[in-house]
Design a protein around this motif. Sequence first.
Motif, PDB file in Angstrom:
ATOM      1  N   LYS A 103       0.841  -1.201   0.000  1.00 25.81           N
ATOM      2  CA  LYS A 103       0.000   0.000   0.000  1.00 25.81           C
ATOM      3  C   LYS A 103       0.872   1.245   0.000  1.00 25.81           C
ATOM      4  O   LYS A 103       1.912   1.293   0.662  1.00 25.81           O
ATOM      5  CB  LYS A 103      -0.890   0.027   1.239  1.00 25.81           C
ATOM      6  N   PHE A 104       0.424   2.265  -0.727  1.00 24.30           N
ATOM      7  CA  PHE A 104       1.082   3.565  -0.717  1.00 24.30           C
ATOM      8  C   PHE A 104       0.234   4.549   0.091  1.00 24.30           C
ATOM      9  O   PHE A 104      -0.959   4.339   0.308  1.00 24.30           O
ATOM     10  CB  PHE A 104       1.268   4.103  -2.134  1.00 24.30           C
ATOM     11  N   CYS A 105       0.863   5.637   0.517  1.00 22.23           N
ATOM     12  CA  CYS A 105       0.155   6.688   1.262  1.00 22.23           C
ATOM     13  C   CYS A 105      -1.054   7.189   0.477  1.00 22.23           C
ATOM     14  O   CYS A 105      -0.961   7.378  -0.742  1.00 22.23           O
ATOM     15  CB  CYS A 105       1.096   7.878   1.507  1.00 22.23           C
ATOM     16  N   LYS A 124       9.818  12.715   3.488  1.00 24.50           N
ATOM     17  CA  LYS A 124      10.407  11.389   3.267  1.00 24.50           C
ATOM     18  C   LYS A 124      10.229  10.502   4.496  1.00 24.50           C
ATOM     19  O   LYS A 124       9.855   9.332   4.394  1.00 24.50           O
ATOM     20  CB  LYS A 124      11.899  11.545   2.937  1.00 24.50           C
ATOM     21  N   THR A 125      10.476  11.075   5.672  1.00 25.06           N
ATOM     22  CA  THR A 125      10.361  10.317   6.921  1.00 25.06           C
ATOM     23  C   THR A 125       8.913   9.928   7.195  1.00 25.06           C
ATOM     24  O   THR A 125       8.607   8.774   7.513  1.00 25.06           O
ATOM     25  CB  THR A 125      10.905  11.140   8.097  1.00 25.06           C
ATOM     26  N   TYR A 126       7.995  10.900   7.085  1.00 26.69           N
ATOM     27  CA  TYR A 126       6.585  10.643   7.371  1.00 26.69           C
ATOM     28  C   TYR A 126       6.002   9.593   6.431  1.00 26.69           C
ATOM     29  O   TYR A 126       5.281   8.683   6.863  1.00 26.69           O
ATOM     30  CB  TYR A 126       5.780  11.938   7.266  1.00 26.69           C
ATOM     31  N   VAL A 127       6.292   9.716   5.140  1.00 27.34           N
ATOM     32  CA  VAL A 127       5.747   8.775   4.157  1.00 27.34           C
ATOM     33  C   VAL A 127       6.281   7.372   4.431  1.00 27.34           C
ATOM     34  O   VAL A 127       5.529   6.389   4.431  1.00 27.34           O
ATOM     35  CB  VAL A 127       6.089   9.229   2.725  1.00 27.34           C
ATOM     36  N   ILE A 171       5.176   7.684  15.458  1.00 24.64           N
ATOM     37  CA  ILE A 171       3.991   8.232  16.130  1.00 24.64           C
ATOM     38  C   ILE A 171       3.560   9.529  15.456  1.00 24.64           C
ATOM     39  O   ILE A 171       2.365   9.748  15.205  1.00 24.64           O
ATOM     40  CB  ILE A 171       4.281   8.462  17.622  1.00 24.64           C
ATOM     41  N   ASN A 172       4.505  10.395  15.155  1.00 27.37           N
ATOM     42  CA  ASN A 172       4.181  11.671  14.499  1.00 27.37           C
ATOM     43  C   ASN A 172       3.534  11.443  13.136  1.00 27.37           C
ATOM     44  O   ASN A 172       2.576  12.123  12.760  1.00 27.37           O
ATOM     45  CB  ASN A 172       5.437  12.520  14.343  1.00 27.37           C
ATOM     46  N   PHE A 176      -0.288  12.364  12.263  1.00 27.63           N
ATOM     47  CA  PHE A 176      -0.513  13.335  11.197  1.00 27.63           C
ATOM     48  C   PHE A 176      -1.709  12.914  10.340  1.00 27.63           C
ATOM     49  O   PHE A 176      -2.532  13.750   9.941  1.00 27.63           O
ATOM     50  CB  PHE A 176       0.742  13.466  10.327  1.00 27.63           C
ATOM     51  N   TYR A 177      -1.806  11.620  10.068  1.00 26.26           N
ATOM     52  CA  TYR A 177      -2.920  11.144   9.238  1.00 26.26           C
ATOM     53  C   TYR A 177      -4.264  11.323   9.946  1.00 26.26           C
ATOM     54  O   TYR A 177      -5.197  11.917   9.410  1.00 26.26           O
ATOM     55  CB  TYR A 177      -2.727   9.675   8.872  1.00 26.26           C
TER      56      TYR A 177
END
Length: 374
Positions: A103-105, A124-127, A171-172, A176-177
């Motif tokens: 799955k992608f974001c 980059k980190t969040y994704v 966690i961040n 965020f989502y």
Amino acid sequence: MDRKYVTLKNLLIAQEKCIGLKFFADKVVQALVNDLPEVKWSEEFNMNYILNTPANLELVFSTFRGVAWINCNHFYSRSNFGKELEPVDIRALQKREPVAGRKFCPGSYLQKLELKRYAASTVKTYVSCFETFMNYYSNREVKDLNENDIRLYLQKMIREEASHSYINQAINAIKFYYEVVLEMPNRFYAVERPRAEEKLPEVLAKEEVLCIIENTNNIKHRCVVSLLYSAGLRRGEVLNLKIGDIDSKRMVIRVRSGKGNKDRYTILSEKLLGDLRKYFLEWRPKEHLFEGPKGDKYSAESIVKIVKEASRKAGIRKRVTPHMLRHSFATHLLESGTDLRYIQVLLGHKSTKTTEIYTHVATNIFFKIKNPLD
């Protein structure tokens, strides 16, 4: 008479946004809650709830006005999301080729990152973190996951000995989502974060720093390393410096949009100023103080390589990073008697508590203590 409280919570029940109503057992409050339209009880969240609509939210406030205090700390956003520098172009992420079984974001996640002007490194980190989380629950819809699912995922990472910083990043990314993309602030407020690690910053001796500067390859590299140390700059702050940010009249350097998107001034070394003038005459940068071969902004990897190579030539055995030079700047100032509050301003720290970490590595206090062996 004891004051009554009703705490509002963001809930997602049967794919619908709801207002959770949490309160200590009280007959008056319970009676008022029961009078709310289509109020229901959630066994999962152990509280009453109603649909989250503007009319219902207004009704909650009017119903309890004068009877109970409405606590909105867990309902409205208090986050600092979106205080980053250099927005990223997300089109490359949107155009990725599908991968079987992965799955992608969601597009809404990527779009919100772009609208919030997140930096490329943060995106980059969040994704990466969020897609890892999504694919851990590959057989479930991400909207259906709850606090317990997140806790189980974090528990898995802890058992796999993931680092404290990586778990916090995960966690961040997850919050965020649910809290920003789905617009449910503080929905996962109660999800526990790992206890903060209290690691002391690694610091170089002044003689080691000077030796590193002397072993740089050229005047450009010398100026980069000198700026990291003498002005206490972060790597990204050096990259973002423009020619006009060097104020030789006032002997200060203007740091634009540092961490937290804050501007500040820091000190300019007279010795460095002489080197910067030599560098400017030789390299003739156009906009940014340090530029790549094609006139574009210098890369972060280049600064890391400069520091690493100069440290190797200087015979420093420990692993030296650009940020270690910033730590050394703060520690050496403290050891020379500079007030901690001034150091806080120079570093751009929001709180003195962050700066106080250097009191644990400054050695000047140790010289006043007589060793019992001696």
